[in-house]
Design a protein around this motif. Structure first.
Motif, PDB file in Angstrom:
ATOM      1  N   UNK A 114       0.687  -1.274   0.072  1.00 39.73           N
ATOM      2  CA  UNK A 114       0.115   0.135   0.010  1.00 39.73           C
ATOM      3  C   UNK A 114       0.823   1.209  -0.114  1.00 39.73           C
ATOM      4  N   UNK A 115       0.574   2.330  -0.941  1.00 33.09           N
ATOM      5  CA  UNK A 115       1.495   3.381  -0.901  1.00 33.09           C
ATOM      6  C   UNK A 115       0.315   4.731  -0.885  1.00 33.09           C
ATOM      7  N   UNK A 116      -0.928   4.310  -0.386  1.00 30.90           N
ATOM      8  CA  UNK A 116      -1.632   5.419  -0.194  1.00 30.90           C
ATOM      9  C   UNK A 116      -1.420   6.479   1.374  1.00 30.90           C
ATOM     10  N   UNK A 117      -2.145   7.482   1.065  1.00 27.95           N
ATOM     11  CA  UNK A 117      -1.795   8.381   2.233  1.00 27.95           C
ATOM     12  C   UNK A 117      -2.462   7.639   3.519  1.00 27.95           C
ATOM     13  N   UNK A 118      -3.807   7.279   3.213  1.00 27.11           N
ATOM     14  CA  UNK A 118      -4.522   6.532   4.236  1.00 27.11           C
ATOM     15  C   UNK A 118      -4.441   4.900   4.080  1.00 27.11           C
ATOM     16  N   UNK A 119      -4.195   4.329   5.021  1.00 24.93           N
ATOM     17  CA  UNK A 119      -4.051   2.977   5.223  1.00 24.93           C
ATOM     18  C   UNK A 119      -5.455   2.168   4.852  1.00 24.93           C
ATOM     19  N   UNK A 120      -5.502   1.109   4.178  1.00 22.17           N
ATOM     20  CA  UNK A 120      -6.527   0.502   4.023  1.00 22.17           C
ATOM     21  C   UNK A 120      -7.357  -0.119   5.403  1.00 22.17           C
ATOM     22  N   UNK A 142     -18.672  10.386  -7.152  1.00 21.42           N
ATOM     23  CA  UNK A 142     -18.001   9.529  -7.753  1.00 21.42           C
ATOM     24  C   UNK A 142     -16.526  10.062  -8.559  1.00 21.42           C
ATOM     25  N   UNK A 143     -16.901  10.882  -9.022  1.00 19.21           N
ATOM     26  CA  UNK A 143     -15.711  11.865  -9.618  1.00 19.21           C
ATOM     27  C   UNK A 143     -14.514  12.113  -8.521  1.00 19.21           C
ATOM     28  N   UNK A 144     -15.229  12.644  -7.287  1.00 25.34           N
ATOM     29  CA  UNK A 144     -14.426  13.150  -6.251  1.00 25.34           C
ATOM     30  C   UNK A 144     -13.443  11.961  -5.957  1.00 25.34           C
ATOM     31  N   UNK A 145     -14.104  10.871  -5.596  1.00 24.44           N
ATOM     32  CA  UNK A 145     -13.528   9.543  -5.088  1.00 24.44           C
ATOM     33  C   UNK A 145     -12.297   8.992  -6.007  1.00 24.44           C
ATOM     34  N   UNK A 146     -12.811   9.029  -7.309  1.00 26.32           N
ATOM     35  CA  UNK A 146     -11.740   8.612  -8.092  1.00 26.32           C
ATOM     36  C   UNK A 146     -10.420   9.798  -7.946  1.00 26.32           C
ATOM     37  N   UNK A 147     -10.589  10.821  -7.930  1.00 29.90           N
ATOM     38  CA  UNK A 147      -9.588  11.919  -7.883  1.00 29.90           C
ATOM     39  C   UNK A 147      -8.669  11.564  -6.614  1.00 29.90           C
ATOM     40  N   UNK A 148      -9.229  11.367  -5.462  1.00 32.24           N
ATOM     41  CA  UNK A 148      -8.701  11.171  -4.138  1.00 32.24           C
ATOM     42  C   UNK A 148      -7.636   9.843  -4.379  1.00 32.24           C
ATOM     43  N   UNK A 149      -8.168   9.012  -5.009  1.00 30.63           N
ATOM     44  CA  UNK A 149      -7.655   7.652  -5.353  1.00 30.63           C
ATOM     45  C   UNK A 149      -6.489   7.757  -5.998  1.00 30.63           C
ATOM     46  N   UNK A 182      -6.222   8.144  -1.145  1.00 30.82           N
ATOM     47  CA  UNK A 182      -7.206   6.628  -0.839  1.00 30.82           C
ATOM     48  C   UNK A 182      -6.417   5.497  -1.331  1.00 30.82           C
ATOM     49  N   UNK A 183      -6.805   4.377  -0.503  1.00 30.15           N
ATOM     50  CA  UNK A 183      -6.331   2.947  -1.005  1.00 30.15           C
ATOM     51  C   UNK A 183      -7.424   2.593  -1.871  1.00 30.15           C
TER      52      UNK A 183
END
Length: 399
Positions: free
Chosen positions: A2-8, A45-52, A57-58
């Motif tokens: 995992x390389x996202x800022x927030x852990x799964x 939906x679009x905002x979630x895609x952007x943050x990922x 986001x993981x």
């Protein structure tokens, strides 16, 4: 890794993001005219895609699984509580025909995409069967075909990524089409109205709701979901889907499907006790908020980095299937003079399933089509596995 800022595993933070971003999407939709035109569903939906895709986001987490497992089933009955069952069957006849046409579009698209990519994509017979089933039914059909054809895990994962991104792209397209004048001029519609008024704010105006309403809505929804899950599990054991006659498999597909039983039990309850459900207030508001949580979650797995490195051809494959579905649906719908909203919802129900189609109907203000498209969409669960099995077996004979 995992390389996202927030852990799964950071459950509270992920739940916090999903809940807050859903709330922000609803606020923007009701506060600003541009956001109302785009719709809160697309913003979620679009905002979630952007943050990922910026690494916040993981792409996978038990939190997302919980939304699919618990939140979505709860939203379904809540959105159906205020529906007149008699109107459902009156309305669903037309939608069922459009849905069948859209399913034919999936079959045509799968065949076309298979012949375009069969020499470039390994295991395309298995993947083609999975996508054929999924783009008529839903995720449950995808999982069933993946297990049936014993598709290698890495190709299942890559297909899921490509499929999620394609669904997100298609939802953007479907949500945007009703606002285009070219389509408004060429397709009849009974629901579309482009007045200067913010339809979302008007539709979701403040209503009286008591603690008892909240308690009865949630208590009834939980009870219906619990009965549906237990009944589906019982019937799956009674009528196993991996053996027996076609009739036994058909019974397993009908009685062993949690979402079909959930919809059927809810509609039966509203038909049997209409006064009880008519007195409840707030069911649609609570259910719609839960649907917004779902919209945030379906945008999260669409990780462009994974797609660009591991699944570009798979993305092209599902793109051909989804776009063929849309084009066939529009062409046949135009010839048969179906309403634009019926065509788009049928396409959504085929590719994304009844839940996303119902969410689109709510987001666009097509209130009278919410229950019919749920009913029609669950029909896809029944036929998806049969179509996927046939397509996968046929594709295997061509390799």
């Amino acid at each position: 890794m995992n390389s996202s800022l927030i852990s799964p595993d950071d459950m509270w933070v992920l739940w916090g993001f999903i809940a807050v971003w859903a709330a922000v999407s609803i606020f923007l939709e009701q506060r600003y005219r541009w956001a109302s035109a785009v719709s809160g569903a697309v913003i979620a939906l679009g905002g979630a895609m952007l943050f990922t895709n910026v690494g916040v986001l993981p792409t996978e987490s038990p939190v997302y699984d919980a939304v699919w497992t618990y939140v979505v089933p709860l939203a379904i009955p809540l959105l159906l509580f205020q529906i007149n069952v008699r109107k459902i069957f009156k309305e669903s006849g037309r939608l069922l025909l459009v849905f069948c046409i859209s399913s034919v579009g999936t079959v045509i698209g799968s065949i076309l995409a298979f012949f375009l990519f069969r020499h470039q994509i390994p295991y395309l017979d298995k993947i083609g069967g999975m996508i054929s089933a999924s783009y008529i039914g839903g995720g449950v059909n995808f999982a069933a075909m993946a297990a049936k054809f014993q598709t290698p895990g890495e190709y299942v994962s890559s297909t899921v990524v490509a499929d999620n991104f394609m669904m997100a792209l298609l939802f953007f397209i479907l949500m945007g089409i009703p606002s285009l004048k070219w389509f408004q001029k060429r397709f009849p519609s009974a629901c579309i109205s482009d007045s200067g008024k913010n339809r979302a704010e008007s539709y979701w105006k403040r209503k009286d709701m008591s603690l008892r309403d909240i308690a009865m809505n949630l208590g009834t929804a939980f009870a219906i979901v619990a009965v549906s899950v237990k009944a589906a599990s019982f019937f799956k054991g009674l009528f196993p889907s991996d053996g027996g006659s076609v009739f036994i498999q058909f019974l397993s597909g009908i009685l062993g499907d949690q979402f079909l039983l959930l919809t059927t039990l809810t509609l039966s309850a509203t038909f049997a006790f209409p006064r009880y459900f008519q007195k409840l207030r707030g069911a649609q508001e609570i259910g719609t908020y839960l649907i917004y949580l779902f919209f945030v979650v379906i945008g999260i797995p669409a990780d462009l980095r994974i797609i660009l490195t591991n699944a570009p051809l798979l993305l092209a494959f599902v793109f051909v299937v989804a776009m063929t579905n849309l084009l066939v649906s529009l062409a046949a719908g135009k010839a048969l003079r179906f309403r634009l909203e019926e065509i788009l919802l049928a396409c959504n129900a085929a590719v994304g399933g009844p839940t996303t189609a119902a969410a689109m109907a709510i987001g666009k203000g097509w209130r009278e089509l919410v229950a019919p498209i749920m009913l029609v969409g669950t029909f896809g669960y029944l036929i998806g596995n049969y179509v996927g099995t046939f397509m996968g077996t046929w594709f295997a004979s061509l390799l």
